[in-house]
Design a protein around this motif. Structure first.
Motif, PDB file in Angstrom:
ATOM      1  N   ASP A  14       7.478  16.007 -32.339  1.00  0.00           N
ATOM      2  CA  ASP A  14       6.430  15.572 -31.417  1.00  0.00           C
ATOM      3  C   ASP A  14       7.075  14.943 -30.186  1.00  0.00           C
ATOM      4  O   ASP A  14       7.829  13.975 -30.297  1.00  0.00           O
ATOM      5  CB  ASP A  14       5.519  14.561 -32.121  1.00  0.00           C
ATOM      6  CG  ASP A  14       4.415  14.071 -31.212  1.00  0.00           C
ATOM      7  OD1 ASP A  14       4.691  13.126 -30.430  1.00  0.00           O
ATOM      8  OD2 ASP A  14       3.298  14.615 -31.272  1.00  0.00           O
ATOM      9  N   ASN A  16       5.966  13.064 -27.901  1.00  0.00           N
ATOM     10  CA  ASN A  16       5.661  11.649 -27.696  1.00  0.00           C
ATOM     11  C   ASN A  16       6.548  10.754 -28.555  1.00  0.00           C
ATOM     12  O   ASN A  16       6.941   9.671 -28.124  1.00  0.00           O
ATOM     13  CB  ASN A  16       4.181  11.381 -27.963  1.00  0.00           C
ATOM     14  CG  ASN A  16       3.312  12.064 -26.926  1.00  0.00           C
ATOM     15  OD1 ASN A  16       3.580  12.013 -25.736  1.00  0.00           O
ATOM     16  ND2 ASN A  16       2.287  12.748 -27.397  1.00  0.00           N
ATOM     17  N   LYS A  20       9.377   8.115 -27.282  1.00  0.00           N
ATOM     18  CA  LYS A  20       9.399   6.749 -27.815  1.00  0.00           C
ATOM     19  C   LYS A  20      10.810   6.355 -28.249  1.00  0.00           C
ATOM     20  O   LYS A  20      11.264   5.236 -27.972  1.00  0.00           O
ATOM     21  CB  LYS A  20       8.426   6.636 -28.997  1.00  0.00           C
ATOM     22  CG  LYS A  20       8.328   5.250 -29.571  1.00  0.00           C
ATOM     23  CD  LYS A  20       7.316   5.189 -30.706  1.00  0.00           C
ATOM     24  CE  LYS A  20       7.318   3.805 -31.319  1.00  0.00           C
ATOM     25  NZ  LYS A  20       6.451   3.727 -32.501  1.00  0.00           N
TER      26      LYS A  20
END
Length: 166
Positions: A14, A16, A20
């Motif tokens: 992912d 995202n 992060k």
């Protein structure tokens, strides 16, 4: 991102989550080639993600001369590694069962030295934002004093072994 993992259960796909990890890490390890041998330098960095090209662009700064710059001029192929969430996973009295919790990103790409003053200012601000969460005004004199390295990473993978909540 198209590399295969032996431990597919640790793959982070992912975008995202990958961002992060990169946001939380504070040091980037830049791998360079020195006469056929790896040479790794830990550096502070700033970055941006180009979603249209699925590419991370990292910026680092340093002295205008030295081994790192010389190696980049001789061979622009580089790799980067970032990690965060490092914690020992204890196995008490069984040494071969110790491990580590972690999150990491590894990528390969091409490096260049940024010459354009405005791009250098923007790159240095990305670095400062990532490290301090603040923006600054950079003068031409400030940017002229440092080298800014730009690394475009098109091939990357991310992995994590996270500690389960108790």
């Amino acid at each position: 991102m198209n590399k295969e993992f032996r431990r597919k259960d640790r793959a982070v796909t992912d975008i995202n989550q990958i961002i992060k990890i990169i946001d939380q890490a504070k040091i980037l390890h830049l791998g360079l080639v020195d006469s056929g041998f790896p040479y790794i330098v830990p550096l502070h960095y700033g970055y941006e993600y180009d979603s249209n090209r699925d590419m991370f662009i990292f910026y680092m700064h340093g002295a205008k001369t030295g081994r790192k710059i010389e190696l980049l001029r001789n061979n622009s192929n580089v790799c980067v590694e970032l990690e965060t969430d490092i914690e020992l996973d204890s196995a008490d009295d069984v040494p071969c069962e110790y491990g580590s919790f972690y999150s990491s990103v590894i990528g390969q790409g091409c490096a260049s030295i940024v010459d354009d003053v405005e791009e250098k200012k923007r790159a240095l601000n990305l670095l400062m934002e990532n490290q301090t969460k603040r923006t600054f005004e950079f003068t031409e004199k400030m940017v002229a004093a440092v080298a800014v390295i730009k690394v475009e990473i098109k091939e990357y993978t991310a992995k994590a072994r996270v500690k389960m909540a108790q």
